[in-house]
Design an enzyme around this catalytic site. Structure first.
Site, mmCIF file in Angstrom:
data_model
loop_
_atom_site.group_PDB
_atom_site.id
_atom_site.type_symbol
_atom_site.label_atom_id
_atom_site.label_comp_id
_atom_site.label_asym_id
_atom_site.label_seq_id
_atom_site.Cartn_x
_atom_site.Cartn_y
_atom_site.Cartn_z
ATOM 1 C CG ASP A 32 -7.314 3.214 -0.844
ATOM 2 O OD1 ASP A 32 -7.677 2.040 -0.783
ATOM 3 O OD2 ASP A 32 -7.505 4.009 0.098
ATOM 4 C CE LYS A 50 -4.482 0.783 0.237
ATOM 5 N NZ LYS A 50 -5.609 -0.109 -0.058
HETATM 6 N N1 GLU Z 1 -7.333 0.133 -2.806
HETATM 7 C C1 GLU Z 1 -8.118 -1.015 -3.101
HETATM 8 C C2 GLU Z 1 -8.192 -1.923 -1.897
HETATM 9 O O1 GLU Z 1 -8.268 -1.433 -0.772
HETATM 10 C C3 GLU Z 1 -7.692 -1.706 -4.387
HETATM 11 C C4 GLU Z 1 -6.254 -2.113 -4.468
HETATM 12 C C5 GLU Z 1 -5.823 -2.613 -5.843
HETATM 13 O O2 GLU Z 1 -6.636 -2.681 -6.751
HETATM 14 O O3 GLU Z 1 -4.642 -2.926 -5.969
HETATM 15 O O4 GLU Z 1 -8.235 -3.119 -1.975
#
Ligand code: GLU
Length: 446
Positions: free
Chosen positions: A166, A126
């Site tokens: 996100d 992340k």
């Molecule tokens: N941010 C999204 C999550 O919390 C998607 C992450 C992604 O697609 O890599 O899962």
């Protein structure tokens, strides 16, 4: 509290001071899986959870950029590369003033279990920045994204780490980030997901988290031979997840009563229908106005500074952000007959709120299972990029449905209690854990 658990948590607390969100996420998982770990010799003495809570790598960097007035702005950029046991690091980027190391470590930690649950080969990461895209011009957002990627590019790659969106990072930001990456490395590849359909993005990716959430709720209700049709649903948030969750609710015959933003929530007892939802999409994605304008336009109630949990409902979908639903809200939801709470956001319910749901034995679906549709379709975008091919909308939607069904099955495997109650929290944590833990054991002490 069990002694092993207390010792583990003490250790984590002293090693990670000033990281309340991260500690909360770790405590939640550890509490629900310690007994299981203790009962499995292969996990018990191998310090697997101790290894999992330590990111493989964290990168923190300066992001300087010039605003429209020619003034220098400085933000902080992060990428937490949490776990690569089952695949390359995978997880979104969040641009929000509240972003700090604690928030991103909590999100990266959640991503380990979520990505594992999808059944796809994705590790966990992340990243993001304390940059606030709200109120910035397109030019400023582009300048920021270019500066951010000028450092990030050396840490990511289609086979090493694949960021996505996100909160605060949508199609526009992914476009600017991708453009800068491509320019620096001179290669058009699948380093980011959530790309536009014309340039390597997958069908259904924007819809995936919200649609997947409702597919998951449907699976839950099916266990009681029930469905979402005719149910009253309260939703918080009005961003990407909330919009497409609402869209799928409406399509499946449920009544959406509320939506919110950081200022307050609207309550429309007649239900937000397709046309009204279209208005919200315009308001939030194009004109960037407050949700309050909905109340003025459609003559309904608006509650300034409040969250929608006091409205009586059958199903509550917290789709805004972490810790937006507390024990008091949870008690009121249960008291007013709510039968299911499913998290479209990451960790929106506080631990005390979750305890209320589990005690009342109403359905509670944690985000790592219920909102995994987003990253799942990101995984499908990666597959399509590798094949240099793209699937149709119907094909991706079918795959998303079956992935959500499989996640539900995985939760049942470890979550079913003797009286038949399904503890989705425990089911999701243990099932997500086992796959990653076994991969880590197979790969030795690395
Ligand atoms: N941010 C999204 C999550 O919390 C998607 C992450 C992604 O697609 O890599 O899962």
């Amino acid at each position: 509290m069990n002694e092993v658990l207390a010792h583990f948590l003490n250790n984590i607390h002293s090693k990670n001071p000033g990281e309340p969100e991260f500690l909360q996420a770790v405590a939640e998982v550890a509490t629900s899986i310690t007994t299981f770990i203790q009962s499995e010799p292969r996990y018990k003495n191998t310090k697997i959870l101790e290894r999992m809570v330590e990111p493989e790598r964290v990168v923190i960097f300066r992001v300087p950029w010039l605003d429209d007035k020619g003034e220098i702005q400085v933000n902080r950029g992060f990428r937490v590369q949490m776990n690569s046991a089952i695949g390359p690091y995978k997880g979104g980027l969040r641009f929000h003033p509240s972003v700090n190391l604690s928030v991103l470590k909590f999100l990266a930690f959640e991503q380990i279990f979520k990505n594992s649950l999808t059944g796809l080969p994705m590790g966990a990461g992340k990243g993001g920045s304390d940059f606030n895209p709200k109120g910035k011009s397109d030019n400023e957002v582009m300048k920021f994204c270019q500066s951010f990627m000028t450092e990030l590019y050396r840490h990511v790659g289609e086979d090493t780490d694949i960021p996505a969106g996100d909160i605060g990072v949508g199609n526009r930001e992914i476009g600017f980030l991708f453009g800068q990456y491509k320019r620096i490395v001179g290669s058009f590849n699948g380093v980011l997901t959530g790309k536009g359909n014309e340039w390597g993005g997958s069908q259904i990716r924007p819809e995936a988290t919200g649609y997947g959430l409702i597919y998951f709720v449907d699976e839950i209700l099916k266990t009681k031979n029930d469905s979402i049709k005719g149910k009253n649903v309260t939703i918080s948030g009005s961003g990407n997840v909330a919009q497409f969750a609402a869209e799928k609710c409406i399509e499946n015959g449920a009544k959406v009563l509320t939506m919110s933003d950081s200022h307050g929530f609207i309550y429309d007892p007649a239900g937000i229908d397709k046309e009204k939802l279209e208005y919200i999409k315009q308001l939030k994605n194009k004109t960037h106005g407050p949700i309050k304008e909905y109340a003025a336009k459609f003559q309904c109630a608006y509650f300034e500074g409040e969250r929608p949990w006091k409205i009586k409902c059958d199903i509550a979908l917290p789709n805004a952000t972490q810790n937006e639903l507390d024990a008091k809200d949870a008690a009121l939801l249960v008291e007013q007959g709510c039968i299911c709470v499913a998290e479209g956001a990451n960790m929106p319910c506080t631990p005390d709120a979750v305890a209320v749901f589990l005690k009342a034995k109403i359905f509670y679906a944690p985000g790592k299972a219920a909102n995994a549709g987003g990253v799942a379709v990101s995984g499908l975008e990666m597959s399509q990029n590798s094949q240099r091919y793209s699937w149709t909308r119907t094909e991706v939607d079918q795959k998303l449905k079956s992935i959500m069904r499989e996640i539900h099955q995985r939760c049942l495997q470890y979550g079913k209690e003797p009286d038949g109650y399904i503890n989705y929290e425990r089911g999701a944590n243990i099932s997500g854990f086992v796959k990653v833990a076994d991969a880590m054991l197979a790969q030795g002490v690395v």
